[in-house]
Write a protein that holds these residues in place. Structure first.
Motif, PDB file in Angstrom:
ATOM      1  N   THR B 158       0.714  -1.550   0.154  1.00  0.00           N
ATOM      2  CA  THR B 158       0.083  -0.298   0.170  1.00  0.00           C
ATOM      3  C   THR B 158       0.610   1.247   0.331  1.00  0.00           C
ATOM      4  O   THR B 158       0.045   2.126  -0.033  1.00  0.00           O
ATOM      5  CB  THR B 158      -1.093   0.100   0.821  1.00  0.00           C
ATOM      6  OG1 THR B 158      -0.220  -0.035   2.273  1.00  0.00           O
ATOM      7  CG2 THR B 158      -1.899  -1.182   1.362  1.00  0.00           C
ATOM      8  N   ASP B 188       1.004  -2.164  -9.643  1.00  0.00           N
ATOM      9  CA  ASP B 188       1.902  -3.263  -8.749  1.00  0.00           C
ATOM     10  C   ASP B 188       1.853  -4.608  -9.598  1.00  0.00           C
ATOM     11  O   ASP B 188       2.058  -5.545  -9.412  1.00  0.00           O
ATOM     12  CB  ASP B 188      -0.216  -3.953  -8.435  1.00  0.00           C
ATOM     13  CG  ASP B 188       0.076  -3.545  -6.819  1.00  0.00           C
ATOM     14  OD1 ASP B 188       0.478  -2.969  -6.398  1.00  0.00           O
ATOM     15  OD2 ASP B 188      -1.727  -2.975  -6.860  1.00  0.00           O
ATOM     16  N   THR B 239      -3.713  -4.104  -1.520  1.00  0.00           N
ATOM     17  CA  THR B 239      -3.008  -2.958  -2.379  1.00  0.00           C
ATOM     18  C   THR B 239      -3.893  -1.430  -2.288  1.00  0.00           C
ATOM     19  O   THR B 239      -4.891  -1.603  -2.907  1.00  0.00           O
ATOM     20  CB  THR B 239      -2.668  -3.296  -3.881  1.00  0.00           C
ATOM     21  OG1 THR B 239      -1.736  -2.036  -4.206  1.00  0.00           O
ATOM     22  CG2 THR B 239      -3.732  -3.925  -4.683  1.00  0.00           C
TER      23      THR B 239
END
Lengths: 386, 386
Positions: B158, B188, B239
């Motif tokens: 995160t 990501d 995330t």
């Protein structure tokens, strides 16, 4: 004021822990006067261990009828917790109930209703980890707005390692009929309570649970649950009894800060401006608000949470001290637990408060198909459990 | 052997990073010879920044037709990655493709097929985080059985904080038509690649994604995905781009050990016996296998992964060095990404390999409803991005 004369009901692992606590003389105002267990072998073992100068009962009814007894500590298998608590209250006894408050919320709600009818009696729950100063500090930080608005929670609690040998130590263990659940009901009640105690109740739950995974038991041994909170925050809860070395890491993220509790250490970071406000005004493309890592003292005083909660129970009876974990708090963590089970059974979202009848119906199906394991009952050393 | 004469296609944030890397002279055997961008303003800015002694192209076709060019670095918006890679190969050019390999696996599969038709050309992907020694060490530990059999994975990633200002820096950014996704597609791809590179591919995915949460964008800004692996292991991937200070913690648990990577530190614990075997034989009730914490050296040599992967790309062209992230590896992380999107759209499990037509159909619906943001295009400083 005279000591609170107390009988321990259920002389298994945790019952013996309570006996040892009461006999330590560290808890003031309470006196252990007897033991109750439906299993005569366990009662006999207690007599051998603690001496014959106690009252011994094979039926809880006899404890409740005994005028020499002021209070009971209920340390039986889970289903009986609210049943015995209700009976204790009706007989005019104070009761300290081990976790979980019960197996299904409907029964715990009855217990709470009964407690309301006895304002002069004390009904408390053994949420001893509420006395852990790291969790107390986290609660303080969240409640006083130090992390801003809650955004995300994440608890990986996989250090409840339990071997097959542990599960085999009692025929009722890890069965639907005997325990009504696995890691959620036996090991996690503390974390499920603390999760909501610190972060508040989620609005709905979706879960993934595995029953009898890596252990020969009926109930869940591994769970991942996903939570949504009313304000849009989200959460993850991961737990298992089959992992070693396990993890115990609790992360709480807000709009202005982050708390991580791991290995009894609390870490705290805070942004100089709330992220929402910063984001509304920042014009620089890449970039992030300034973050301060803040060291907060967390003081451990050495006394176990079990003893502290027991002292608080006694002090409430004797002096009206506010309860740390009053009976009505028992419904929250158990609601989350029930919601996690129900979601995994129905493979769908479960909104809180849960449909209690639906849950009980689904649980009952599993209880009806449940089989007690054929094993030799054992009282285990509880060093290292909570 | 002569230097590989290379043109950078797409002179945005990452294109400029590549230019700076090539001009650092740390990468041997490659020569930056030109820039290509469909936006004349960006081309003009590059001319100002790097000087006029380069070739400048407004059309990729012109690069591919230029016999002075050996190779291209494709740093355009994501949709064009496989399209341009295919065109480059057909024109006889080597290509280094920025992450992600593409937006949907069907197109990436075409790119991989095309690469197979050109065994003498090099097609490599910029999975530069594969060069991070902590992840390399984790992969080694998992592959050589040091953690036993995989049991559980958990990646909280995160720390990809992105402000609204970042999203406003390009009209195509964070739109279905322009990027084809949000945090999964833009930030990501490294983690999704590493997750599978180290732990293998999951069998099915269930996900929870939020679109435009806390940012005025079309695409996902927060995701939690749950994974099941063929051997019964489970995984969680969390995330978001809206959290500060963010977390980057990757936990890999096996039957005989645990790896945690956090803040570029690798921690490793190992039980003296595999848990399965220990559990089969232990008879002591409570208890747990002995655990050793093992300190493993992880050596950083200072060079960035970007430069290393570029050097590897050049060395493959010139000397046939094995590729670190060959084109065919691009399908895996993207498959997971696509599965996560599809699961959140359909609110159901998605089995891998995914139904590529179904995914494309669902994506197309979103692209058709997509609106480019009206903003002033900006080239941002990429310090701190990857």
């Amino acid at each position: 004021m005279r000591n609170v004369k107390t009988v321990i009901i259920g002389v298994g692992n945790i019952g013996n822990l309570h006996a040892s606590n009461l006999l330590s003389e560290e808890i003031k105002g309470i006196e252990l006067v007897g033991f109750c267990d439906t299993n005569p072998l366990k009662l006999e073992a207690a007599k051998k261990k603690y001496g014959a100068d106690y009252h011994f009962y094979t039926q809880a009814e006899d404890v409740f009828a005994d005028e020499r007894v002021d209070a009971v500590i209920i340390a039986t298998p889970h289903y009986d917790h609210p049943v015995l608590a209700i009976a204790a209250l009706k007989a005019g006894k104070h009761a300290l109930v081990e976790k979980p408050a019960g197996v299904y919320t409907k029964k715990v709600r009855e217990m709470i209703e009964e407690a309301k009818r006895h304002p002069n009696l004390t009904l408390s729950l053994m949420y001893n980890q509420r006395m852990n100063p790291t969790y107390q500090k986290a609660k303080e930080l969240v409640e006083t707005g130090k992390i801003g608005e809650l955004r995300r929670t994440n608890w990986i609690i996989t250090n409840w390692y339990r071997s097959q040998s542990y599960y085999n130590s009692g025929g009722w263990r890890a069965t639907w009929a005997g325990e009504g659940g696995g890691v959620l009901l036996n090991q996690d009640p503390h974390q499920l309570d603390l999760w909501q105690w610190i972060c508040g109740m989620p609005e709905r739950i979706y879960s993934f649970a595995y029953y009898g995974k890596r252990r020969n038991v009926e109930v869940e041994t591994e769970v991942t649950a996903y939570a949504e909170y009313p304000n849009g925050a989200t959460g993850v809860f991961v737990t298992t009894t089959t992992e070693t070395p396990g993890t115990n890491r609790f992360e709480i993220v807000g709009s202005q800060g982050k708390i991580v509790i791991e290995e009894d250490q609390l870490k705290f970071w805070r942004t100089v401006m709330d992220e929402t406000e910063w984001n509304d005004t920042y014009q620089g493309g890449f970039g992030e608000p300034e973050v301060w890592e803040i060291k907060i003292p967390v003081v451990f005083d050495g006394q176990t949470g079990h003893k502290k909660v027991t002292q608080n129970f006694v002090n409430h009876i004797l002096y009206g001290e506010a309860l740390i974990s009053p009976a009505e708090d028992g419904i929250y963590g158990l609601s989350i637990s029930n919601a996690i089970h129900l979601s995994s059974w129905t493979e769908s979202w479960v909104t809180l408060p849960i449909d209690e009848d639906k849950f009980l119906e689904e649980l009952t199906k599993r209880v009806e198909g449940s089989k007690e394991k054929t094993v030799e009952e054992q009282v285990l050393d509880t060093d290292g459990t909570y």
